[in-house]
Design an enzyme around this catalytic site. Structure first.
Site, PDB file in Angstrom:
ATOM      1  N   GLU A 187     -35.846  46.458  18.576  1.00 12.48           N
ATOM      2  CA  GLU A 187     -36.985  46.905  19.376  1.00 12.48           C
ATOM      3  C   GLU A 187     -36.613  47.334  20.804  1.00 12.48           C
ATOM      4  OE1 GLU A 187     -40.173  44.089  19.279  1.00 12.48           O
ATOM      5  OE2 GLU A 187     -40.410  44.208  17.116  1.00 12.48           O
ATOM      6  N   GLU A 396     -39.414  43.166  10.389  1.00 11.16           N
ATOM      7  CA  GLU A 396     -40.327  42.155  10.940  1.00 11.16           C
ATOM      8  C   GLU A 396     -41.748  42.505  10.587  1.00 11.16           C
ATOM      9  OE1 GLU A 396     -40.222  41.077  15.134  1.00 11.16           O
ATOM     10  OE2 GLU A 396     -38.031  41.134  15.086  1.00 11.16           O
TER      11      GLU A 396
END
Ligand code: FCB
Length: 511
Positions: A187, A396
């Protein structure tokens, strides 16, 4: 270290009460990998043990007002000492793969020379996983930049890219013969824009220009590491994980809402996707951020490095959002600020606002929107990954709820169980539509240090009692284990008493 853990015994995976759930469940392809994820700072603890030095998250979490309740990752889940029990727990759940991150400051204290003891830990962990038949999925950077490098400019400095390559090669030197899947970054949106622009995450800067510089250098670090690892071993599976939103205009007929949604899509999704898959920044993004100096950091050849071919794209998805050009009367809580000054993470989208849509929300106030995941996967495949021959993994996805343990520490988390089932179903919908999604990692294996929220938000399928460090699998873990062992996915609320779970989000209905 007197606490007991319940991780040695095989878990009692319940058989469905009706028998019909399994029989009628949706088949999960045999080669679809089901696993769970964690990250170093969120679980390891052992702050200064065996040579580890501070990261920006150590500094940030020790800054008054930065993290809810003043929580820090100093101890966290004590995974550094309990990793063997945690791997045994994963094995008892039948997890096929475990996504974890290595701590830069453990492997290269202060971002400098290699610390063998830090690598010893990851070697023990990886060997333990392999011994249990669990495939390690390694992330090199899940937000824990050594503080010493931040003091020299952090990700706004090009020098950090070289130090990242040194660190990555040190980890590969030790584990390259055993770990097949290597992702560089987790991320980068959060590292760059929550950390350097919004001030919500470490290092807590609030500069749009710094966020853009950080984003570019993070991607450059990614590309350099992919090149180096590829040169060493062409058989590795290399890539990175991005987090995405699905930005829908609140009113598709209002050009101002359409433009606000476009900016969010550009500054969260395409700012990374286009350089990585197309070797260029999107033209509309460059126009919107023209005044912020991004192109000053882009040297000749950078975009060629950043667009070095990858094998896997990790997709993190929690929710999409409806974007309007005006602020809603009642906003969804974005994040916490603990009294500190924070601003929008988007460098140039001040007129973009999230609007609640009446969807159920988790304890993070994040809307529950599984169909957004299907749309996202289809889009990523059609526009980016598919043409590049890159497979997708959902690295995720998960939900925090206000868990209510019984006296044995067991949590009957039906809302989380339904959440996992619904999102796995959304992935299978994408697979049915022809998108090659190869796996799913639930976030997270354990309750853990949820960044600026500290220990206040619990995402685990396994409860952690932070006083005793006892781990107790929740109902969602047992349900997930059953899906893994039967390769059958029940409908979201099948066999769950939607009235009795205690954590069912308001507004949730049985699909
Ligand atoms: C993601 C992070 C992960 C965790 C989840 C809830 O953005 O990668 O560490 O905090 O959110």
């Amino acid at each position: 270290m007197t606490a007991q853990t319940r991780t040695h015994q095989p878990l009692p995976i319940p058989t469905p009460t009706t028998g019909l759930v399994v029989a009628q469940g949706r088949p999960v392809p045999q080669d679809f990998i089901l696993g769970a994820a964690t990250a170093a700072y969120q679980i390891e603890g052992a702050r200064h043990e065996d040579g580890r030095t501070d990261s920006i998250w150590d500094t940030f979490s020790h800054t008054p007002g930065a993290v809810v309740d003043g929580d820090t990752g100093d101890v966290a889940c004590e995974h550094y000492h309990r990793y063997a029990d945690d791997v045994a727990l994963m094995a008892s759940l039948g997890l096929q793969s475990y996504r974890f991150s290595t701590s830069w400051g453990r492997v290269c204290p202060d971002g400098g020379p290699v610390n063998a003891k830090g690598l010893d830990f990851y070697e023990r962990l990886v060997d333990s996983l392999l011994g249990s038949g669990i495939a390690p999925w390694l992330t090199l950077y899940h937000w824990d930049l050594p503080q010493a490098l931040e003091d020299r400019g952090g990700w706004t400095s090009r020098e950090t890219v070289d130090r990242f390559v040194d660190y990555a090669l040190a980890v590969h030197d030790r584990l390259g013969d055993r770990v097949r899947t290597w992702t560089t970054l987790n991320e980068p949106f959060c590292s760059a824009f929550l950390g350097y622009t919004a001030g919500m995450h470490a290092p807590g800067r609030t500069s749009p220009a710094d966020g853009l510089a950080a984003a570019h250098h993070l991607m450059l670090g990614h590309g350099r590491v992919v090149q180096e690892l590829r040169a060493r071993d062409a058989a590795l599976e290399l890539g990175l994980t991005l987090n995405f939103t699905v930005a829908d205009p609140l009113d598709p007929s209002d050009p101002r809402d359409v433009d606000a949604a476009r900016r969010v899509d550009a500054q969260m999704n395409r700012v990374f996707l286009d350089p990585i898959f197309r070797g260029e920044y999107p033209a509309d993004l460059l126009e919107d951020v023209r005044h912020l100096g991004l192109t000053d950091h882009v040297m000749d050849g950078d975009l060629d490095v950043i667009s070095t071919p990858i094998d896997v794209l990790g997709v993190n998805y929690y929710n999409g959002e409806a974007i309007g050009h005006e602020a809603p009367p009642a906003a969804l809580a974005d994040s916490v600020n603990g009294g500190r000054f924070t601003r929008s993470p988007f460098p140039a989208a001040d007129d973009a606002h999230r609007h609640p849509r009446g969807l159920p929300v988790t304890a993070m106030d994040w809307e529950i929107q599984p169909e957004g995941l299907t749309r996202l996967l289809v889009r990523l495949h059609e526009e980016y990954a598919g043409p590049a021959g890159v497979a997708l993994h959902v690295t995720e996805n998960g939900a925090a709820f206000d868990d209510a343990p019984d006296e044995d520490g067991f949590v009957d988390d039906r809302g989380r169980t339904a959440y996992v089932r619904a999102h796995l179903g959304a992935i299978l919908d994408a697979v049915d539509a022809g998108v090659p999604v190869r796996g799913y990692f639930y976030w997270s294996l354990l309750d853990n240090f949820e960044w600026a929220w500290g220990y206040a938000k619990r995402f685990g399928i396994v409860r952690v009692d932070y006083d005793t460090q006892v781990r107790t699998p929740k109902a969602s873990a047992l349900d997930y284990a059953r899906t893994i062992s039967t390769r059958r996915l029940p409908a979201p609320w099948a066999d769950l008493d939607a009235d009795g779970g205690g954590d069912e989000p308001a507004g949730e209905s049985t699909p």
